[in-house]
Design an enzyme around this catalytic site. Structure first.
Site, PDB file in Angstrom:
ATOM      1  N   PHE A 283      53.889 -49.986  -2.054  1.00 10.34           N
ATOM      2  CA  PHE A 283      55.268 -50.161  -2.519  1.00 10.34           C
ATOM      3  C   PHE A 283      55.325 -49.781  -3.988  1.00 10.34           C
ATOM      4  CE2 PHE A 283      58.865 -52.374  -4.399  1.00 10.34           C
ATOM      5  CZ  PHE A 283      59.884 -51.951  -3.565  1.00 10.34           C
TER       6      PHE A 283
ATOM      7  N   LYS B 240      56.835 -56.966 -13.325  1.00 13.25           N
ATOM      8  CA  LYS B 240      56.866 -58.342 -12.818  1.00 13.25           C
ATOM      9  C   LYS B 240      56.409 -59.435 -13.795  1.00 13.25           C
ATOM     10  CE  LYS B 240      57.256 -57.584  -7.936  1.00 13.25           C
ATOM     11  NZ  LYS B 240      57.039 -56.229  -7.449  1.00 13.25           N
TER      12      LYS B 240
ATOM     13  N   ASP C 141      49.281 -48.612 -10.162  1.00 17.13           N
ATOM     14  CA  ASP C 141      50.480 -49.445 -10.155  1.00 17.13           C
ATOM     15  C   ASP C 141      50.014 -50.895 -10.163  1.00 17.13           C
ATOM     16  OD1 ASP C 141      52.659 -51.018  -9.507  1.00 17.13           O
ATOM     17  OD2 ASP C 141      53.515 -49.586  -8.081  1.00 17.13           O
TER      18      ASP C 141
HETATM   19  C1  LIG Z   1      57.704 -54.988  -7.303  1.00 12.34           C
HETATM   20  C2  LIG Z   1      56.917 -53.763  -7.341  1.00 12.34           C
HETATM   21  C3  LIG Z   1      57.460 -52.544  -7.783  1.00 12.34           C
HETATM   22  C4  LIG Z   1      58.915 -52.379  -8.136  1.00 12.34           C
HETATM   23  O1  LIG Z   1      59.309 -53.157  -9.221  1.00 12.34           O
HETATM   24  P1  LIG Z   1      60.881 -53.389  -9.498  1.00 12.34           P
HETATM   25  O2  LIG Z   1      60.903 -54.154 -10.775  1.00 12.34           O
HETATM   26  O3  LIG Z   1      61.431 -54.137  -8.335  1.00 12.34           O
HETATM   27  O4  LIG Z   1      61.502 -52.053  -9.627  1.00 12.34           O
HETATM   28  C5  LIG Z   1      56.632 -51.443  -7.848  1.00 12.34           C
HETATM   29  N1  LIG Z   1      55.333 -51.533  -7.515  1.00 12.34           N
HETATM   30  C6  LIG Z   1      54.775 -52.683  -7.092  1.00 12.34           C
HETATM   31  C7  LIG Z   1      53.317 -52.709  -6.766  1.00 12.34           C
HETATM   32  C8  LIG Z   1      55.543 -53.829  -6.974  1.00 12.34           C
HETATM   33  O5  LIG Z   1      54.983 -54.958  -6.515  1.00 12.34           O
END
Ligand SMILES: *Cc1c(COP(=O)(O)O)cnc(C)c1O
Length: 389
Positions: A128, A244, A214
């Site tokens: 994601f 986050k 990420d």
């Molecule tokens: C939550 C998340 C995102 C997206 O972050 P947003 O602030 O919702 O745009 C991207 N990568 C990972 C691994 C995430 O957990």
């Protein structure tokens, strides 16, 4: 719930009035233990006194001036993040998806500079990376893409934790970058083989591709390290994205890079009106300060050991496929979809999440006590046991 909101979220029938530490209270005064922390955001829990103090002070001083001017808090935060990570330069955004957008734009600039034809960014199934058009294209979950054609070109998805798939792809494609989560969060707390990241680093070195980690969910002490990649001695990504847990609920994202890559962001290439404003940066500076002062890296490792021991008895249940725990990322995979557990937990005063259909996911605040951990273990164990086999 208000019908003047777009119906894109499937919300639970509760909203909260206040919080303190790992506790939340709803509008009726019922108390809940928060084992999700706003999806790995509120690592310091709710209403942390240092954040309250520093943010109130910042609101009274300065909220925003734009990136047309120097922003002192932004420079301080960039210095701190580069010192902690070993990377050299930072771009600040307001969210995770935007941090990844910056990383993807860097990958394109980098490919262009190498003269690479038809460059692709490789991402992993089950990943994601966000909800913008580029980041949802990189996301390895077909469901998030439905209805959004035409999608940007230059993205390929392969299996997670599969070096062979990557080598095969390299025979036919020009790989500009490999975008990967050190542990997949939304995908179900998927922990790859211990040598996966080192092998990816080696692959990227050989193929002159960028390794983009990420760490939006795994970063900021969530795994017991500042960043998950730091469990591998000497390993450094080319780019890392954060969001986050960085602001504990004040929206902020960051894209960090090695100097040679970051230099590609010349004036005019990229920007953000809000990105790295004084309030958001003060929040992040406060988070980093508290993680250090309260020695939360060590505490997360201790709590992790405690959760592993506490949940171990579940592994013998026939309905439990596997238990995956690293730091305070906890996934209990059942042999069937179990969305009903979220509501059942809520009734018992516990906030949990079910992701990837059948994985009970816990991302508790980093500041929880052992007693709170035990309460989470008790309630979740009972819920898992209650699932029919
Ligand atoms: C939550 C998340 C995102 C997206 O972050 P947003 O602030 O919702 O745009 C991207 N990568 C990972 C691994 C995430 O957990």
């Amino acid at each position: 719930m208000s019908s003047s909101l777009m119906p894109n979220y499937k919300r639970l029938p509760v909203s909260f009035a206040k919080g303190e530490g790992a506790w939340l209270w709803d509008n009726a005064g019922k108390r809940y233990l928060d084992a999700l922390a706003g999806i790995a955001v509120c690592g310091l829990g709710h209403a942390h006194p240092v954040l309250r103090q520093n943010l109130c002070e910042q609101v009274g001083e300065l909220l925003h001036t734009s990136n047309l001017y120097g922003v002192e808090r932004q420079s301080q935060l960039a210095d701190k993040l580069t010192e902690l990570s070993g990377l050299d330069e930072v771009f600040f955004s307001n969210s995770g998806a935007e941090a990844n957008e910056a990383a993807l734009k860097l990958a394109r600039l980098y490919a262009g500079k190498q003269g690479m034809k038809n460059p692709v960014v490789v991402s992993m199934s089950g990943s994601f990376h966000g909800r913008t058009l580029a980041t949802l294209t990189a996301t390895g979950n077909p469901a998030v893409k439905v209805g959004f054609d035409p999608l940007p070109e230059g993205f390929v998805t392969i299996a997670y934790d599969d070096m062979e798939a990557l080598e095969t792809l390299a025979a036919t494609q020009n790989i500009a970058a490999v975008l990967v989560e050190p542990i997949q969060g939304e995908g179900g707390i998927n922990i790859p083989a211990p040598d996966y990241l080192p092998k990816l680093r080696q692959f990227c070195d050989q193929h002159k591709a960028l390794l983009i980690l990420d760490e939006i969910q795994t970063g900021i002490a969530r795994t017991g390290y500042w960043f998950a990649f730091q469990q591998h001695q000497g390993l450094l990504p080319d780019i890392m994205t954060l969001a986050k847990g960085l602001g504990n609920g004040v929206p902020i994202g960051a894209c960090l890079a090695r100097a040679e890559i970051g230099e590609l962001m010349q004036p005019g290439t990229h920007g953000s009106t809000f990105g790295g404003n004084p309030l958001a940066c003060r929040a992040a500076l406060s988070v980093l300060e508290v993680v250090e002062q309260e020695q939360l890296l060590a505490q997360v490792q201790d709590l992790s050991t405690h959760f592993k021991a506490g949940f171990a008895p579940l592994s013998s249940l026939p309905q439990v496929k596997s238990i995956r725990i690293q730091g305070l990322m906890i996934g209990i995979e059942l042999d069937k979809a179990c969305p009903e557990l979220v509501g059942k937990a809520l009734d018992k005063g516990l906030l949990i999440n079910v992701t990837a259909g059948s994985v009970v996911r816990l991302l508790p605040p980093l500041i929880i006590t052992i007693a709170q951990a035990d309460e989470i273990i008790d309630i979740v164990s009972a819920l898992v046991q209650s699932v029919n086999t």
